[in-house]
Design a protein around this motif. Structure first.
Motif, PDB file in Angstrom:
ATOM      1  N   UNK A  64      52.660  87.172  18.524  1.00 36.87           N
ATOM      2  CA  UNK A  64      52.829  85.500  18.564  1.00 36.87           C
ATOM      3  C   UNK A  64      53.945  84.970  19.305  1.00 36.87           C
ATOM      4  N   UNK A  65      53.331  84.236  20.296  1.00 41.17           N
ATOM      5  CA  UNK A  65      54.469  83.730  21.328  1.00 41.17           C
ATOM      6  C   UNK A  65      55.338  82.794  20.623  1.00 41.17           C
ATOM      7  N   UNK A  66      56.441  82.587  21.039  1.00 38.38           N
ATOM      8  CA  UNK A  66      57.455  81.701  20.861  1.00 38.38           C
ATOM      9  C   UNK A  66      58.533  81.454  21.821  1.00 38.38           C
ATOM     10  N   UNK A  67      58.114  80.879  22.985  1.00 38.14           N
ATOM     11  CA  UNK A  67      59.133  81.212  24.162  1.00 38.14           C
ATOM     12  C   UNK A  67      60.191  80.378  24.541  1.00 38.14           C
ATOM     13  N   UNK A  68      60.409  79.272  23.906  1.00 33.06           N
ATOM     14  CA  UNK A  68      61.338  78.537  24.312  1.00 33.06           C
ATOM     15  C   UNK A  68      62.920  78.774  23.981  1.00 33.06           C
ATOM     16  N   UNK A  69      63.311  79.993  24.213  1.00 26.48           N
ATOM     17  CA  UNK A  69      64.553  80.379  23.909  1.00 26.48           C
ATOM     18  C   UNK A  69      65.693  79.562  24.423  1.00 26.48           C
ATOM     19  N   UNK A  70      65.689  79.266  25.667  1.00 30.34           N
ATOM     20  CA  UNK A  70      66.619  78.408  26.281  1.00 30.34           C
ATOM     21  C   UNK A  70      66.824  76.913  25.829  1.00 30.34           C
ATOM     22  N   UNK A  71      65.834  76.729  24.806  1.00 29.36           N
ATOM     23  CA  UNK A  71      66.043  75.343  24.247  1.00 29.36           C
ATOM     24  C   UNK A  71      66.117  75.429  22.633  1.00 29.36           C
ATOM     25  N   UNK A  72      67.198  75.733  22.128  1.00 31.64           N
ATOM     26  CA  UNK A  72      67.168  76.183  20.732  1.00 31.64           C
ATOM     27  C   UNK A  72      66.569  75.230  19.535  1.00 31.64           C
ATOM     28  N   UNK A  73      66.470  73.843  20.039  1.00 32.20           N
ATOM     29  CA  UNK A  73      65.793  72.780  19.032  1.00 32.20           C
ATOM     30  C   UNK A  73      64.312  72.980  18.873  1.00 32.20           C
ATOM     31  N   UNK A  74      63.853  73.293  20.250  1.00 32.57           N
ATOM     32  CA  UNK A  74      62.468  73.549  20.135  1.00 32.57           C
ATOM     33  C   UNK A  74      62.072  74.778  19.713  1.00 32.57           C
ATOM     34  N   UNK A  75      62.743  75.920  19.807  1.00 32.05           N
ATOM     35  CA  UNK A  75      62.641  77.109  19.407  1.00 32.05           C
ATOM     36  C   UNK A  75      62.627  77.148  18.017  1.00 32.05           C
ATOM     37  N   UNK A  76      63.574  76.664  17.473  1.00 24.14           N
ATOM     38  CA  UNK A  76      63.805  76.507  15.993  1.00 24.14           C
ATOM     39  C   UNK A  76      62.793  75.757  15.518  1.00 24.14           C
ATOM     40  N   UNK A  77      62.024  74.859  15.923  1.00 28.06           N
ATOM     41  CA  UNK A  77      60.918  74.117  15.205  1.00 28.06           C
ATOM     42  C   UNK A  77      59.778  74.976  15.341  1.00 28.06           C
ATOM     43  N   UNK A  78      59.522  75.732  16.695  1.00 29.43           N
ATOM     44  CA  UNK A  78      58.251  76.369  16.616  1.00 29.43           C
ATOM     45  C   UNK A  78      58.468  77.647  15.858  1.00 29.43           C
ATOM     46  N   UNK A  79      59.493  78.215  15.505  1.00 28.92           N
ATOM     47  CA  UNK A  79      59.541  79.356  14.642  1.00 28.92           C
ATOM     48  C   UNK A  79      59.213  78.979  13.283  1.00 28.92           C
ATOM     49  N   UNK A  80      59.603  77.871  12.696  1.00 24.20           N
ATOM     50  CA  UNK A  80      59.170  77.396  11.356  1.00 24.20           C
ATOM     51  C   UNK A  80      57.964  76.982  11.397  1.00 24.20           C
ATOM     52  N   UNK A  81      57.102  76.720  12.519  1.00 24.18           N
ATOM     53  CA  UNK A  81      55.588  76.486  12.233  1.00 24.18           C
ATOM     54  C   UNK A  81      55.095  77.657  12.219  1.00 24.18           C
ATOM     55  N   UNK A  82      55.553  78.754  13.079  1.00 21.67           N
ATOM     56  CA  UNK A  82      54.966  79.994  12.938  1.00 21.67           C
ATOM     57  C   UNK A  82      55.140  80.570  11.696  1.00 21.67           C
ATOM     58  N   UNK A  83      56.155  80.715  11.166  1.00 22.83           N
ATOM     59  CA  UNK A  83      56.254  81.097   9.764  1.00 22.83           C
ATOM     60  C   UNK A  83      55.560  80.369   8.511  1.00 22.83           C
ATOM     61  N   UNK A  84      55.105  79.226   8.825  1.00 22.48           N
ATOM     62  CA  UNK A  84      54.317  78.630   8.000  1.00 22.48           C
ATOM     63  C   UNK A  84      52.952  78.913   8.205  1.00 22.48           C
ATOM     64  N   UNK A  85      52.548  79.030   9.523  1.00 23.84           N
ATOM     65  CA  UNK A  85      51.023  79.284   9.881  1.00 23.84           C
ATOM     66  C   UNK A  85      50.748  80.533   9.672  1.00 23.84           C
ATOM     67  N   UNK A  86      51.486  81.724  10.038  1.00 24.68           N
ATOM     68  CA  UNK A  86      51.204  83.162  10.179  1.00 24.68           C
ATOM     69  C   UNK A  86      51.647  83.595   8.673  1.00 24.68           C
ATOM     70  N   UNK A  87      52.617  83.100   8.001  1.00 26.39           N
ATOM     71  CA  UNK A  87      53.183  83.702   6.889  1.00 26.39           C
ATOM     72  C   UNK A  87      52.389  83.540   5.863  1.00 26.39           C
TER      73      UNK A  87
END
Length: 388
Positions: A64-87
């Motif tokens: 599961x890609x989550x690439x925006x590590x240099x932009x923590x605000x985007x990364x955090x939002x993407x990670x939450x979406x991933x946890x909802x979608x794949x969890x």
């Protein structure tokens, strides 16, 4: 036992599933774990394909890609979406050192109850030289780890202290957990002549081996300087470098400058490192500036190779004592070369079979290692869900 669910679902967070120490260990775990009880997926910080991706999918896990590590605000939002979608995931197990702080903070905010921080390195020497911004980042992420991690694993005492603080042993959440390897490949019979022929290494050539990513930590430029000193005394010497990385071109340039182009082999990423250790190498060299606990050092000992390493590397890697020689990084390349040359014609005090037997009966055996990891997962799961 609380296995009322089909499996305990674990999301591992890594940079990318390429051939590195952490990633190779995770593949050993995935191949050997009971996949009916433990479902492992991999969140990666890249959109580029990884060397292990196809095998991971074939074994029933997801990348599961989550690439925006240099932009923590985007990364955090993407990670939450991933946890909802794949969890939902029962456990988030993060392997990305300081960045683990943001990962676990976000996971806890998203409702994940078990968050494991895993320290695979000791970067304290780098942190001591860091600028203000880096120090603030490290301080914040360590604070987040202390606050949001429900458990923490360190591959050595140094690695544990680096991420969990100097008083880590007082906190029951933190523990040392060595990363194991599949040792069965070191039992294979290898045709040394065939392996050497693949890389253009004559049968009677004294070959120094190294496996590691081309970055500052691995100290490749000093490694080349050592090889140059060895070559003065041993004209048939070869240096076999396995790995890739951002500094490869700089190292290649240094090799040419020192007149070693005919003696240094850049083998790139290799899928069967044990075969190269058993078939091509006479000695293994690891002059790293820092390490957590280098799994490649365990592999070198399993192959029965004399193992020469920098004294900053934790002594927890020294499992087959007759093979080990430590040297200070303050010593010049000539001193390192002298030590390497001393093992050239030496009769080893322990056989490869006996070296392997020592490791087969240790925590570094993947069978024992996976059993210990599943006990940790089961304990954390039962502790968490019994209290609800």
């Amino acid at each position: 036992m609380l296995f009322d669910k089909p499996s305990i679902r674990i999301l591992h967070v890594v940079g990318g599933m390429n051939r590195g120490g952490i990633e190779t260990w995770l593949m050993h775990v995935l191949r050997n774990i009971d996949r009916a009880r433990f479902q492992m997926d991999f969140l990666v910080h890249t959109t580029e394909p990884g060397a292990y991706d196809d095998e991971i999918r074939a074994l029933g896990s997801r990348i599961i890609p989550c690439p925006h590590t240099s932009k923590p605000w985007i990364y955090g939002a993407d990670l939450k979406k991933i946890l909802r979608q794949y969890g939902p995931y029962d456990i988030v197990h993060s392997h990305v050192h300081h960045f683990t702080g943001l990962v676990l903070r976000t996971a806890r905010q998203a409702g994940v109850l078990i968050c494991i921080a895993h320290s695979h390195n000791d970067t304290s020497a780098l942190e001591a030289k860091a600028g203000l911004y880096r120090r603030l980042y490290v301080g914040l992420t360590k604070w987040w780890i202390a606050r949001y991690a429900t458990a923490g694993l360190g591959c050595s005492g140094k690695a544990s202290a680096n991420l969990f603080g100097p008083a880590w042993e007082r906190d029951p959440r933190w523990r040392i957990f060595y990363c194991g390897i599949d040792l069965t490949t070191f039992n294979h019979v290898v045709d040394r002549a065939a392996v050497r022929a693949e890389f253009g290494i004559p049968a009677d050539t004294f070959t120094i081996g190294h496996v590691g990513r081309f970055d500052e930590q691995k100290n490749h430029e000093f490694l080349v300087e050592i090889a140059a000193e060895v070559a003065k005394e041993e004209p048939k010497m070869r240096l076999l470098l396995v790995g890739e990385g951002p500094l490869r071109s700089a190292v290649e340039q240094k090799v040419k400058q020192m007149g070693l182009a005919e003696r240094v082999i850049f083998a790139g990423v290799q899928s069967n490192v044990p075969r190269l250790m058993l078939g091509a190498m006479n000695v293994f060299l690891l002059p790293s500036l820092h390490e957590g606990l280098p799994v490649v050092g365990i592999e070198a000992q399993a192959a029965g190779l004399p193992f020469i390493l920098s004294d900053v590397i934790t002594e927890e890697v020294d499992r087959v004592k007759p093979l080990i020689q430590r040297i200070s990084l303050s010593q010049p390349a000539s001193v390192w070369a002298k030590t390497i040359l001393s093992v050239r014609n030496a009769v080893l005090r322990i056989s490869q079979a006996d070296s392997l037997a020592i490791l087969e009966n240790s925590e570094f055996n993947i069978t024992f290692n996976v059993n210990s990891l599943t006990k940790i997962y089961t304990y954390e799961y039962e502790k968490t869900y019994k209290s609800r």
